[in-house]
Write a protein that holds these residues in place. Structure first.
Motif, PDB file in Angstrom:
ATOM      1  N   THR A  92      11.639  -1.934   3.729  1.00 45.90           N
ATOM      2  CA  THR A  92      11.255  -2.339   2.373  1.00 45.90           C
ATOM      3  C   THR A  92       9.739  -2.385   2.191  1.00 45.90           C
ATOM      4  OG1 THR A  92      11.375  -4.662   3.043  1.00 45.90           O
ATOM      5  CG2 THR A  92      13.351  -3.681   2.051  1.00 45.90           C
ATOM      6  N   LYS A  93       8.996  -2.147   3.250  1.00 46.13           N
ATOM      7  CA  LYS A  93       7.535  -2.100   3.191  1.00 46.13           C
ATOM      8  C   LYS A  93       7.070  -0.815   3.863  1.00 46.13           C
ATOM      9  CE  LYS A  93       5.092  -5.683   4.019  1.00 46.13           C
ATOM     10  NZ  LYS A  93       4.459  -6.819   4.730  1.00 46.13           N
ATOM     11  N   PRO A  94       5.850  -0.360   3.554  1.00 50.44           N
ATOM     12  CA  PRO A  94       5.354   0.852   4.223  1.00 50.44           C
ATOM     13  C   PRO A  94       5.258   0.661   5.736  1.00 50.44           C
ATOM     14  CG  PRO A  94       4.011   0.310   2.315  1.00 50.44           C
ATOM     15  CD  PRO A  94       4.907  -0.854   2.545  1.00 50.44           C
ATOM     16  N   ASP A  95       5.197   1.761   6.414  1.00 51.99           N
ATOM     17  CA  ASP A  95       5.031   1.732   7.860  1.00 51.99           C
ATOM     18  C   ASP A  95       3.709   1.058   8.216  1.00 51.99           C
ATOM     19  OD1 ASP A  95       4.041   3.326  10.517  1.00 51.99           O
ATOM     20  OD2 ASP A  95       6.236   3.111  10.468  1.00 51.99           O
ATOM     21  N   PRO A  96       3.652   0.299   9.311  1.00 45.66           N
ATOM     22  CA  PRO A  96       2.385  -0.360   9.680  1.00 45.66           C
ATOM     23  C   PRO A  96       1.219   0.619   9.815  1.00 45.66           C
ATOM     24  CG  PRO A  96       4.189  -1.278  10.961  1.00 45.66           C
ATOM     25  CD  PRO A  96       4.769  -0.126  10.190  1.00 45.66           C
ATOM     26  N   ALA A  97       1.486   1.809  10.335  1.00 51.59           N
ATOM     27  CA  ALA A  97       0.399   2.800  10.429  1.00 51.59           C
ATOM     28  C   ALA A  97      -0.095   3.213   9.040  1.00 51.59           C
ATOM     29  CB  ALA A  97       0.881   4.017  11.215  1.00 51.59           C
ATOM     30  N   VAL A  98       0.839   3.328   8.080  1.00 50.65           N
ATOM     31  CA  VAL A  98       0.452   3.680   6.709  1.00 50.65           C
ATOM     32  C   VAL A  98      -0.354   2.547   6.076  1.00 50.65           C
ATOM     33  CG1 VAL A  98       1.327   4.282   4.430  1.00 50.65           C
ATOM     34  CG2 VAL A  98       2.444   5.197   6.472  1.00 50.65           C
ATOM     35  N   GLU A  99       0.058   1.315   6.308  1.00 53.78           N
ATOM     36  CA  GLU A  99      -0.691   0.186   5.772  1.00 53.78           C
ATOM     37  C   GLU A  99      -2.105   0.128   6.351  1.00 53.78           C
ATOM     38  OE1 GLU A  99       1.599  -3.273   6.558  1.00 53.78           O
ATOM     39  OE2 GLU A  99       2.884  -3.003   4.788  1.00 53.78           O
ATOM     40  N   GLN A 100      -2.240   0.397   7.649  1.00 57.72           N
ATOM     41  CA  GLN A 100      -3.557   0.396   8.271  1.00 57.72           C
ATOM     42  C   GLN A 100      -4.437   1.503   7.705  1.00 57.72           C
ATOM     43  OE1 GLN A 100      -4.890  -1.775  10.239  1.00 57.72           O
ATOM     44  NE2 GLN A 100      -6.800  -0.626  10.579  1.00 57.72           N
ATOM     45  N   ALA A 101      -3.849   2.702   7.493  1.00 55.49           N
ATOM     46  CA  ALA A 101      -4.619   3.808   6.913  1.00 55.49           C
ATOM     47  C   ALA A 101      -5.045   3.488   5.486  1.00 55.49           C
ATOM     48  CB  ALA A 101      -3.794   5.088   6.947  1.00 55.49           C
ATOM     49  N   GLU A 102      -4.185   2.805   4.718  1.00 55.18           N
ATOM     50  CA  GLU A 102      -4.532   2.430   3.340  1.00 55.18           C
ATOM     51  C   GLU A 102      -5.667   1.417   3.311  1.00 55.18           C
ATOM     52  OE1 GLU A 102      -2.323   0.699  -0.677  1.00 55.18           O
ATOM     53  OE2 GLU A 102      -1.227   0.892   1.215  1.00 55.18           O
ATOM     54  N   ARG A 103      -5.606   0.421   4.219  1.00 53.54           N
ATOM     55  CA  ARG A 103      -6.688  -0.569   4.270  1.00 53.54           C
ATOM     56  C   ARG A 103      -8.015   0.084   4.669  1.00 53.54           C
ATOM     57  NH1 ARG A 103      -2.517  -3.973   6.437  1.00 53.54           N
ATOM     58  NH2 ARG A 103      -3.106  -3.337   8.563  1.00 53.54           N
ATOM     59  N   GLN A 104      -7.962   1.032   5.604  1.00 59.68           N
ATOM     60  CA  GLN A 104      -9.173   1.719   6.018  1.00 59.68           C
ATOM     61  C   GLN A 104      -9.749   2.553   4.881  1.00 59.68           C
ATOM     62  OE1 GLN A 104      -8.604   4.151   9.455  1.00 59.68           O
ATOM     63  NE2 GLN A 104     -10.753   4.852   9.540  1.00 59.68           N
ATOM     64  N   LEU A 105      -8.870   3.211   4.123  1.00 63.55           N
ATOM     65  CA  LEU A 105      -9.339   4.007   2.985  1.00 63.55           C
ATOM     66  C   LEU A 105      -9.978   3.130   1.926  1.00 63.55           C
ATOM     67  CD1 LEU A 105      -9.466   6.751   1.548  1.00 63.55           C
ATOM     68  CD2 LEU A 105      -7.188   6.278   0.634  1.00 63.55           C
TER      69      LEU A 105
END
Length: 240
Positions: free
Chosen positions: A112-125
């Motif tokens: 129900t939430k994005p993948d942790p790797a995707v969340e980390q990439a979004e925060r970095q962006l």
């Protein structure tokens, strides 16, 4: 779970499944057009497909937030059995999209939430671009200010348009201050000479009395023709 509650849940889920199938069908049609009809596809057609998908998704979200819809968050989906072997029943139930429920695929299916790797990439962006909360709030305030100015300009345009229409109605309702027929006659007379009397011809001028001309010839003088008699007499030259 009571029988009545289970019945309501089943009906609600069936309605959501119908809406989800309609969205999937619209997506399939749109992807087919993009793949096979991209040469003849026009931008208005693309916008129509996007509008259709947007309306269907909004309808699905509105149905999920409806008061008649039971709280689906209270009914989590829990896999009964996990197996690395393909399941024909699951494959038929999902129309060929999911063939098995293993320990590897199940977290992705039920996430129900994005993948942790995707969340980390979004925060970095976000950190690289600088889209922090302060910048976002500042941008939102600028957008709201710009919208206010646009609304003011729009109101002024509407007011000017209303005044212009009122002036037109008022000018049409006022009686004319001139005679259109007389104006047309003046323009026709000035440009085409319509209605003007022609100059008097020589035939219309008064004839000279023959006896008067004869008496002048006998006395040796004649008045100048076409000019007023000023008392000056012209001598008549006698032929030899």
């Amino acid at each position: 779970m009571q029988a009545n509650e289970a019945k309501v849940l089943e009906i609600s889920v069936d309605a959501l499944v119908v809406r989800a199938k309609a969205i999937r069908k619209a997506l399939e049609d749109f992807l087919f057009k993009l793949t096979n009809e991209h040469q003849t596809l026009t931008w208005p057609t693309v916008l129509d497909n996007f509008a259709l998908l947007s309306g269907q998704i909004s309808s699905l979200l509105a149905a999920m937030k409806s008061e008649k819809m039971p709280a689906l968050r209270n009914y989590p989906i829990v896999p009964v059995r996990l197996s690395p072997d393909p399941d024909p029943h699951l494959l038929a139930l999902t129309e060929g999209r999911v063939s098995l429920m293993s320990h590897t695929e199940t977290p992705n299916y039920l996430r129900t939430k994005p993948d942790p790797a995707v969340e980390q990439a979004e925060r970095q962006l976000i950190s690289e671009v600088g889209l922090h909360t302060e910048n976002v709030s500042n941008a939102q305030s600028q957008v709201s200010m710009f919208n206010k100015k646009c609304n003011k300009v729009l109101e002024k345009v509407k007011t000017a348009r209303a005044n212009w229409k009122a002036d037109i109605v008022t000018s049409r309702s006022n009686p004319p201050t001139f005679n259109p027929k007389a104006t047309e006659e003046l323009v026709a007379a000035a440009y085409f000479g319509r209605g003007l009397k022609p100059p008097q011809s020589l035939a219309s001028q008064p004839q000279i009395n023959t006896s008067t001309v004869t008496s002048f010839a006998v006395r040796g003088t004649m008045p100048v023709t076409g000019r007023p008699n000023t008392g000056v007499r012209m001598p008549v030259t006698k032929r030899p």
